[in-house]
Design a protein around this motif. Structure first.
Motif, PDB file in Angstrom:
ATOM      1  N   CYS A 240       8.006 -16.931   7.336  1.00  0.00           N
ATOM      2  CA  CYS A 240       9.112 -17.521   6.581  1.00  0.00           C
ATOM      3  C   CYS A 240       9.032 -17.116   5.110  1.00  0.00           C
ATOM      4  O   CYS A 240       7.946 -16.921   4.558  1.00  0.00           O
ATOM      5  CB  CYS A 240       9.064 -19.046   6.654  1.00  0.00           C
ATOM      6  N   ALA A 241      10.205 -17.004   4.486  1.00  0.00           N
ATOM      7  CA  ALA A 241      10.285 -16.928   3.028  1.00  0.00           C
ATOM      8  C   ALA A 241      10.147 -18.356   2.520  1.00  0.00           C
ATOM      9  O   ALA A 241      10.798 -19.271   3.036  1.00  0.00           O
ATOM     10  CB  ALA A 241      11.604 -16.317   2.597  1.00  0.00           C
ATOM     11  N   SER A 242       9.304 -18.553   1.503  1.00  0.00           N
ATOM     12  CA  SER A 242       8.915 -19.928   1.185  1.00  0.00           C
ATOM     13  C   SER A 242       8.838 -20.196  -0.311  1.00  0.00           C
ATOM     14  O   SER A 242       8.327 -19.393  -1.081  1.00  0.00           O
ATOM     15  CB  SER A 242       7.554 -20.218   1.833  1.00  0.00           C
ATOM     16  N   THR A 243       9.378 -21.360  -0.704  1.00  0.00           N
ATOM     17  CA  THR A 243       9.160 -21.950  -2.024  1.00  0.00           C
ATOM     18  C   THR A 243       8.805 -23.413  -1.784  1.00  0.00           C
ATOM     19  O   THR A 243       8.982 -23.923  -0.674  1.00  0.00           O
ATOM     20  CB  THR A 243      10.424 -21.861  -2.906  1.00  0.00           C
ATOM     21  N   PRO A 244       8.298 -24.134  -2.817  1.00  0.00           N
ATOM     22  CA  PRO A 244       7.996 -25.553  -2.594  1.00  0.00           C
ATOM     23  C   PRO A 244       9.218 -26.377  -2.189  1.00  0.00           C
ATOM     24  O   PRO A 244       9.086 -27.381  -1.501  1.00  0.00           O
ATOM     25  CB  PRO A 244       7.461 -26.004  -3.967  1.00  0.00           C
ATOM     26  N   GLU A 245      10.411 -25.939  -2.612  1.00  0.00           N
ATOM     27  CA  GLU A 245      11.622 -26.718  -2.327  1.00  0.00           C
ATOM     28  C   GLU A 245      12.367 -26.245  -1.077  1.00  0.00           C
ATOM     29  O   GLU A 245      13.124 -27.012  -0.479  1.00  0.00           O
ATOM     30  CB  GLU A 245      12.596 -26.643  -3.519  1.00  0.00           C
ATOM     31  N   LYS A 246      12.162 -24.997  -0.668  1.00  0.00           N
ATOM     32  CA  LYS A 246      12.965 -24.440   0.409  1.00  0.00           C
ATOM     33  C   LYS A 246      12.154 -23.447   1.224  1.00  0.00           C
ATOM     34  O   LYS A 246      11.356 -22.690   0.682  1.00  0.00           O
ATOM     35  CB  LYS A 246      14.211 -23.750  -0.171  1.00  0.00           C
ATOM     36  N   VAL A 247      12.354 -23.466   2.547  1.00  0.00           N
ATOM     37  CA  VAL A 247      11.695 -22.525   3.452  1.00  0.00           C
ATOM     38  C   VAL A 247      12.741 -21.978   4.410  1.00  0.00           C
ATOM     39  O   VAL A 247      13.530 -22.738   4.988  1.00  0.00           O
ATOM     40  CB  VAL A 247      10.557 -23.205   4.239  1.00  0.00           C
ATOM     41  N   GLU A 248      12.760 -20.636   4.581  1.00  0.00           N
ATOM     42  CA  GLU A 248      13.716 -19.985   5.472  1.00  0.00           C
ATOM     43  C   GLU A 248      12.986 -19.093   6.467  1.00  0.00           C
ATOM     44  O   GLU A 248      12.099 -18.314   6.091  1.00  0.00           O
ATOM     45  CB  GLU A 248      14.705 -19.123   4.680  1.00  0.00           C
ATOM     46  N   ILE A 249      13.362 -19.201   7.738  1.00  0.00           N
ATOM     47  CA  ILE A 249      12.818 -18.312   8.768  1.00  0.00           C
ATOM     48  C   ILE A 249      13.421 -16.926   8.568  1.00  0.00           C
ATOM     49  O   ILE A 249      14.631 -16.775   8.372  1.00  0.00           O
ATOM     50  CB  ILE A 249      13.155 -18.846  10.177  1.00  0.00           C
ATOM     51  N   LEU A 250      12.582 -15.882   8.611  1.00  0.00           N
ATOM     52  CA  LEU A 250      13.063 -14.515   8.423  1.00  0.00           C
ATOM     53  C   LEU A 250      13.956 -14.088   9.583  1.00  0.00           C
ATOM     54  O   LEU A 250      13.692 -14.420  10.743  1.00  0.00           O
ATOM     55  CB  LEU A 250      11.880 -13.554   8.305  1.00  0.00           C
ATOM     56  N   ASN A 251      15.000 -13.350   9.270  1.00  0.00           N
ATOM     57  CA  ASN A 251      15.927 -12.833  10.278  1.00  0.00           C
ATOM     58  C   ASN A 251      15.522 -11.426  10.715  1.00  0.00           C
ATOM     59  O   ASN A 251      15.073 -10.612   9.899  1.00  0.00           O
ATOM     60  CB  ASN A 251      17.354 -12.784   9.719  1.00  0.00           C
ATOM     61  N   VAL A 252      15.689 -11.138  12.003  1.00  0.00           N
ATOM     62  CA  VAL A 252      15.426  -9.790  12.525  1.00  0.00           C
ATOM     63  C   VAL A 252      16.752  -9.040  12.613  1.00  0.00           C
ATOM     64  O   VAL A 252      17.836  -9.652  12.665  1.00  0.00           O
ATOM     65  CB  VAL A 252      14.749  -9.855  13.903  1.00  0.00           C
ATOM     66  N   PRO A 253      16.731  -7.694  12.633  1.00  0.00           N
ATOM     67  CA  PRO A 253      17.987  -6.937  12.693  1.00  0.00           C
ATOM     68  C   PRO A 253      18.688  -7.087  14.038  1.00  0.00           C
ATOM     69  O   PRO A 253      18.059  -7.421  15.055  1.00  0.00           O
ATOM     70  CB  PRO A 253      17.533  -5.491  12.452  1.00  0.00           C
ATOM     71  N   GLN A 254      19.966  -6.856  14.030  1.00  0.00           N
ATOM     72  CA  GLN A 254      20.740  -6.929  15.271  1.00  0.00           C
ATOM     73  C   GLN A 254      20.227  -5.874  16.253  1.00  0.00           C
ATOM     74  O   GLN A 254      19.918  -4.752  15.883  1.00  0.00           O
ATOM     75  CB  GLN A 254      22.221  -6.684  14.981  1.00  0.00           C
ATOM     76  N   GLY A 255      20.094  -6.265  17.497  1.00  0.00           N
ATOM     77  CA  GLY A 255      19.585  -5.343  18.509  1.00  0.00           C
ATOM     78  C   GLY A 255      18.095  -5.441  18.717  1.00  0.00           C
ATOM     79  O   GLY A 255      17.538  -4.755  19.584  1.00  0.00           O
ATOM     80  N   ALA A 256      17.409  -6.274  17.949  1.00  0.00           N
ATOM     81  CA  ALA A 256      15.964  -6.431  18.119  1.00  0.00           C
ATOM     82  C   ALA A 256      15.667  -7.085  19.463  1.00  0.00           C
ATOM     83  O   ALA A 256      16.390  -7.985  19.912  1.00  0.00           O
ATOM     84  CB  ALA A 256      15.387  -7.279  16.991  1.00  0.00           C
ATOM     85  N   GLN A 257      14.600  -6.634  20.107  1.00  0.00           N
ATOM     86  CA  GLN A 257      14.212  -7.148  21.415  1.00  0.00           C
ATOM     87  C   GLN A 257      12.898  -7.924  21.299  1.00  0.00           C
ATOM     88  O   GLN A 257      12.075  -7.668  20.418  1.00  0.00           O
ATOM     89  CB  GLN A 257      14.023  -5.987  22.404  1.00  0.00           C
ATOM     90  N   ILE A 258      12.719  -8.886  22.211  1.00  0.00           N
ATOM     91  CA  ILE A 258      11.477  -9.662  22.242  1.00  0.00           C
ATOM     92  C   ILE A 258      10.293  -8.709  22.433  1.00  0.00           C
ATOM     93  O   ILE A 258      10.309  -7.849  23.311  1.00  0.00           O
ATOM     94  CB  ILE A 258      11.512 -10.700  23.377  1.00  0.00           C
ATOM     95  N   GLY A 259       9.278  -8.870  21.573  1.00  0.00           N
ATOM     96  CA  GLY A 259       8.094  -8.013  21.645  1.00  0.00           C
ATOM     97  C   GLY A 259       8.139  -6.814  20.727  1.00  0.00           C
ATOM     98  O   GLY A 259       7.131  -6.110  20.576  1.00  0.00           O
ATOM     99  N   ASP A 260       9.298  -6.528  20.080  1.00  0.00           N
ATOM    100  CA  ASP A 260       9.390  -5.397  19.150  1.00  0.00           C
ATOM    101  C   ASP A 260       8.371  -5.570  18.023  1.00  0.00           C
ATOM    102  O   ASP A 260       8.181  -6.674  17.491  1.00  0.00           O
ATOM    103  CB  ASP A 260      10.796  -5.305  18.540  1.00  0.00           C
ATOM    104  N   LYS A 261       7.747  -4.481  17.627  1.00  0.00           N
ATOM    105  CA  LYS A 261       6.721  -4.502  16.580  1.00  0.00           C
ATOM    106  C   LYS A 261       7.363  -4.310  15.207  1.00  0.00           C
ATOM    107  O   LYS A 261       8.249  -3.473  15.043  1.00  0.00           O
ATOM    108  CB  LYS A 261       5.683  -3.412  16.842  1.00  0.00           C
ATOM    109  N   ILE A 262       6.889  -5.066  14.235  1.00  0.00           N
ATOM    110  CA  ILE A 262       7.369  -4.943  12.854  1.00  0.00           C
ATOM    111  C   ILE A 262       6.342  -4.135  12.063  1.00  0.00           C
ATOM    112  O   ILE A 262       5.137  -4.426  12.118  1.00  0.00           O
ATOM    113  CB  ILE A 262       7.573  -6.326  12.203  1.00  0.00           C
TER     114      ILE A 262
END
Length: 323
Positions: A240-262
């Motif tokens: 996640c992108a994180s600050t003390p006030e706010k946390v956001e889950i990172l987004n993956v690109p369109q077309g990404a498949q389960i298990g794809d390596k970053i």
């Protein structure tokens, strides 16, 4: 009756009336003072109510911030390999105190204890006395040499320390619920392309709703050493992108498949099977893992991406820590 007698009677009557009126005036003044004090007290209460409400709101906000910081501290300690130990309940503490008292009551007398200590001390002194053979060996210089470290066969190659050592993959949350023993934690079942889903514990309750978590496709780090969080074994970490006030889950690109390596541009290599907490690899790499001014996830400025599919980005947080 003479004129002077009449005058004296009139004067006495006037004096009585004046005295009576003075008493009445004093009584009225006392009542007015009491009324004024009562009005002052009521005014103070009325004025203090807005201040009390403001302080109550500030206390609630501070309590929430403290809960968030506590959660982040627990997560940080777990990532650093610090074992979490639940505090004992008051019942357990009381039982321990009772046992300690019982042990003190049933302990041996002080005199016997002293005799035992003296005897042990004498035995230790006897054991520490060098024997004749030891003295002779010391005099003849036949003492055994100290063991030293084996000489290195050659120069040691420095350990590679870059983002390629982290096993970052795409996963999908297939099941999620709140932790039964922690208000700030979710328990997730995550499909990362393996035979069985992994269990992940995340401190996101205050930042992401349960509905937003369900079915979410995100980036997960898979090679942190599993650690228990409030009794539940967590086998991965959602990034996640994180600050003390706010946390956001990172987004993956369109077309990404389960298990794809970053991966990060310019850094190749196979990730560790499992990061060794003692070597603190994650702690060394984490400071350089941030979103840039465009919200793209990077390591030392190199964008994180899925080959052929696109980059990893935060929904809105720019130039902040990723963890």
């Amino acid at each position: 009756m003479s004129f002077f007698g009449i005058t004296r009677m009139a004067s006495a009557s006037v004096l009585r009336r004046l005295t009576q009126r003075a008493d009445e005036a004093e009584k009225i003044i006392t009542e007015l003072k009491a009324t004024i004090e009562l009005i002052k007290d009521k005014a103070a209460v009325v004025e203090s109510k807005p201040e009390e409400e403001r302080l109550r709101k500030e206390n609630t906000k501070l309590r929430t911030e403290i809960d968030v910081l506590k959660t982040q501290l627990v997560l940080s300690e777990i990532r650093n390999g610090v074992k979490q130990v639940a505090l004992p309940s008051q019942t357990v503490i009381a039982q321990c105190v009772d046992k300690a008292r019982a042990n003190v009551t049933s302990s041996t007398p002080v005199v016997e204890k002293k005799a035992e200590v003296v005897e042990k001390t004498e035995n230790v002194k006897d054991q520490q006395k060098p024997n004749k053979k030891g003295k002779e060996a010391a005099k003849s210089g036949e003492a055994k040499p100290k063991k030293g470290k084996a000489a290195a066969s050659g120069p040691v190659e420095p350990e590679k320390l870059d983002i390629s050592r982290l096993d970052l993959r795409v996963g999908k949350i297939v099941e999620v619920e709140k932790h039964p023993d922690a208000d700030s934690l979710y328990i997730e079942k995550v499909d990362v392309g393996e035979d069985q889903p992994r269990t992940v514990v995340s401190g996101l309750v205050k930042f992401v709703t349960l509905e937003e978590m369900q079915g979410r496709v995100a980036v997960f780090m898979l090679n942190l050493k599993p650690a228990k969080m409030r009794g539940v074994l967590s086998q991965a970490m959602i990034m996640c992108a994180s600050t003390p006030e706010k946390v956001e889950i990172l987004n993956v690109p369109q077309g990404a498949q389960i298990g794809d390596k970053i991966v990060a541009e310019g850094y190749s290599g196979e990730p560790d099977a499992m990061l060794n907490p003692k070597k603190k690899v994650w702690e060394a790499l984490k400071p350089d893992l941030r979103t840039n001014k465009d919200g793209v996830a990077t390591w030392k400025g190199a964008p994180l991406k899925i080959e052929g599919k696109g980059q990893i980005v935060a929904p809105s947080l720019c130039d902040v820590q990723i963890q």
